[in-house]
Enzyme design. Structure first.
Site, PDB file in Angstrom:
ATOM      1  N   CYS A 329     -59.585  58.981  -8.892  1.00 34.91           N
ATOM      2  CA  CYS A 329     -60.573  58.017  -8.400  1.00 34.91           C
ATOM      3  C   CYS A 329     -60.064  57.358  -7.108  1.00 34.91           C
ATOM      4  O   CYS A 329     -59.952  58.020  -6.090  1.00 34.91           O
ATOM      5  CB  CYS A 329     -60.905  56.997  -9.486  1.00 34.91           C
ATOM      6  SG  CYS A 329     -62.484  56.159  -9.208  1.00 34.91           S
ATOM      7  N   HIS A 419     -62.246  60.336 -14.398  1.00 35.94           N
ATOM      8  CA  HIS A 419     -61.451  59.592 -15.366  1.00 35.94           C
ATOM      9  C   HIS A 419     -61.445  60.391 -16.678  1.00 35.94           C
ATOM     10  O   HIS A 419     -62.410  61.061 -17.019  1.00 35.94           O
ATOM     11  CB  HIS A 419     -62.049  58.213 -15.624  1.00 35.94           C
ATOM     12  CG  HIS A 419     -61.971  57.302 -14.453  1.00 35.94           C
ATOM     13  ND1 HIS A 419     -60.776  56.806 -13.981  1.00 35.94           N
ATOM     14  CD2 HIS A 419     -62.946  56.806 -13.633  1.00 35.94           C
ATOM     15  CE1 HIS A 419     -61.014  56.024 -12.934  1.00 35.94           C
ATOM     16  NE2 HIS A 419     -62.310  56.015 -12.702  1.00 35.94           N
TER      17      HIS A 419
END
Length: 468
Positions: A329, A419
Site C-alpha cells: 500500500c 492488504h
C-alpha cells in the site's frame, strides 16, 4: 456489551470469544462497535471500509463483515486530525476538537443507532464493544460508543480490566463509581483479563473486588500464549519492537510514524522460520534478511521522515546487498519513482521522489479504492483487499497508466496495494523460498481455541441467566 477500564485491556478479544461461544451454542450472534478509532481496517464484500477488529469478530460469528457492524470508523491522519468513515465511506477529515464538539453529534448518533437497529433485526445476540476507557466523564455528553450506546441497546454491560498492567482494584472501582446511577445499574459483571501465574492466588482478590464494586466477577482469564487472533490497538506494537535473532529469518517492518494495517504481518510473524519485529533503527534494517515497508495513513510525510532519519538510505543499501524488499500500500507507493499530491489530499507536501526501486509513479487523489480481490500467485488462487488513496502505474506522455497487475516483482523487490497478501501461503513461501524447513501448519481453529479458553474461565451460564 464489553467495555473497558482503559485501552488495550482485551475488550476486542473477549468480544471475539463471546461471538464464537454464542455461535457454538446455537445462536446467531453478530458484533457491533458504534465508533472505532483504528488504522487497521478491512474491506467488506461490498467494497466498503470497517475496523479490522469487527471483521475478525464477524469471522468468529461465521458472517461476512458488514458496515452495520462498525458504522463509524476514525482513521487518524495526525495527532490532531482524523479521517471520518461513515457507513463504509469517508466523509472528510475533522480535527479532534471539531469531532468531539456537541454540535452535529446527533446526526452521527442517529446513523450509528440506525446501523444497530438494522443489525439487531437480523441477529441475536448482538455483542457490542465499547472504546477506550468507559469512564472518560469529560466526553460523556458527546460519547457515541460506550454507555450511551449501552442504554440505547438495553445491553447488559461487562467491564473488562487488565490485571497485568496493575491497579485492577482502583480501575474497576473508579470505572463503576464514575458512572451515573442509571448507567451503573447496567454493569452486570467484571472480567479480569491477562492474568499471569497461579490463578488460585487471586481468589481472595476476586471476593474483595466484588465487595467494593458491588457486582460479580464473572471470571479471571489467564494470558493465552500463541493465540492466533489479531490485536486491534497500536499499543500492541510496543511489544514487537525487539531486534534480530540467530537461526531465524529476520524480517523487519519499518516503524513508520503513521503506520496502518499492521495486521498484514500477523501470519508471517507466527511462521516458525521467522523472527519478525518493528524498527526504525538503520542498523536493524541493514542487517535484516527481509525489509517490509508497511501501509501508512500519510505516505508523503512518512517518506520525508525516512529520508531525514537515514532509513531510506539503509533500505537502498540493503537492496544492493540482495536483501528482499516488500512494499504494501503506502509502502508500495514509496518504492516507486515519484509520489505526487497536486491537490493536497494528504497535506502540504506536493511531491517527493520515491526510493526508485520500482518503475511506478503515484498520484494521490481524494477518491478511495476499497475492495476485496482475488489474484493468482505461483499458480494458486489467493485473496486480499485494497484500501488506498491514489493511483500508481507507469508514466506515459505525462499520464499514469495502470496495467491492472495485482503486484509487481522486480528482482528482489515486491510491491502491491493488496492488504492481506501475506496471509497467503504461496506468497510467504515465495519470499522465504531459500529457507527450510517448511512452515508448520496449524489446523486448529483459533476461534474455537479462544472460545474454549474463555469458556473455561468465565461464567457463561451467568451471562445467559440475565435474559432468563
Amino acid at each position: 456489551m464489553l467495555v473497558g477500564t482503559g485501552s488495550d485491556v482485551g475488550k476486542s478479544i473477549i468480544a471475539t470469544a463471546l461471538c464464537r461461544i454464542f455461535k457454538q451454542d446455537g445462536y446467531r450472534p453478530a458484533p457491533f462497535k458504534a465508533q472505532n478509532m483504528a488504522l487497521n481496517s478491512f474491506a467488506t464484500p461490498e467494497g466498503l471500509e470497517i475496523g479490522r477488529a469487527q471483521a475478525v469478530q464477524a469471522e468468529a460469528c461465521g458472517l461476512p463483515p458488514h458496515t452495520d457492524m462498525n458504522p463509524l470508523l476514525l482513521k487518524p491522519n495526525s495527532e490532531h486530525t482524523t479521517q471520518v468513515v461513515l457507513n463504509g465511506k469517508p466523509i472528510g477529515n475533522r480535527s479532534a476538537y471539531d469531532y468531539f464538539r456537541k454540535e452535529g453529534r446527533e446526526q452521527l448518533r442517529i446513523a450509528v443507532h440506525a446501523a444497530y437497529d438494522r443489525l439487531s433485526m437480523k441477529y441475536n445476540p448482538i455483542v457490542l464493544e465499547g472504546a477506550g476507557s468507559v469512564s472518560e466523564i469529560n466526553l460523556r455528553d458527546s460519547d457515541l460508543v460506550n454507555m450511551p450506546m449501552a442504554r440505547y441497546a438495553g445491553a447488559d454491560v461487562i467491564l473488562v480490566a487488565d490485571i497485568d498492567r496493575g491497579g485492577v482494584f482502583a480501575s474497576c472501582y473508579g470505572s463503576i463509581m464514575l458512572q451515573t446511577p442509571e448507567d451503573r445499574k447496567l454493569i452486570k459483571g467484571i472480567i479480569v483479563n491477562k492474568f499471569r501465574g497461579d490463578i488460585r492466588l487471586f481468589e481472595s482478590g476476586k471476593k474483595m473486588l466484588e465487595d467494593i464494586c458491588g457486582v460479580p466477577v464473572l471470571g479471571v482469564v489467564p494470558m493465552l500464549p500463541d493465540i492466533n487472533i489479531e490485536e486491534e490497538d497500536s499499543v500492541a506494537l510496543e511489544k514487537k519492537q525487539h531486534s534480530s535473532a540467530e537461526n531465524k529469518v529476520n524480517v523487519v517492518v519499518v516503524m513508520l510514524r503513521h503506520i496502518s494495517n499492521f495486521t498484514d504481518f500477523n501470519i508471517l510473524e507466527r511462521d516458525p522460520r521467522v523472527n519478525l519485529f518493528y524498527s526504525s533503527n538503520t542498523s536493524d534494517i541493514e542487517t535484516a534478511d527481509i525489509i517490509i515497508l508497511p501501509g501508512t495513513k500519510a505516505t508523503l510525510d512518512d517518506l520525508l521522515e525516512l529520508r531525514r532519519n537515514g532509513v531510506a538510505k539503509s533500505i537502498l543499501m540493503a537492496h544492493k546487498k540482495g536483501k528482499t524488499i516488500v512494499g504494501i500500500c503506502g509502502g508500495y507507493q514509496m518504492l516507486g519513482q515519484t509520489v505526487n499530491d497536486p491537490d493536497g489530499v494528504e497535506g502540504s507536501i506536493p511531491a517527493l521522489p520515491g526510493l526508485g526501486l520500482l518503475d511506478i509513479h503515484t498520484t494521490m487523489s481524494s477518491e478511495k479504492t476499497t475492495r476485496q480481490v482475488e489474484f493468482m500467485f505461483d499458480g494458486e488462487k489467493c485473496r486480499g483487499y485494497e484500501i488506498h488513496q491514489g493511483k500508481s502505474g507507469r508514466m506515459e506522455n505525462g499520464e499514469i497508466v495502470c496495467d491492472g497487475a495485482d503486484y509487481l516483482i522486480k528482482d528482489n523487490v515486491i510491491g502491491t496495494y493488496i492488504h492481506g497478501i501475506l496471509d497467503n501461503k504461496p506468497v510467504i513461501d515465495y519470499i522465504l523460498k531459500d529457507v527450510s524447513p517448511e512452515s508448520r501448519q496449524c489446523t486448529e481453529d483459533p476461534y474455537d481455541r479462544l472460545a474454549e479458553h474463555v469458556r473455561k474461565h468465565v461464567d457463561i451460564h451467568q451471562i445467559y441467566s440475565w435474559n432468563d
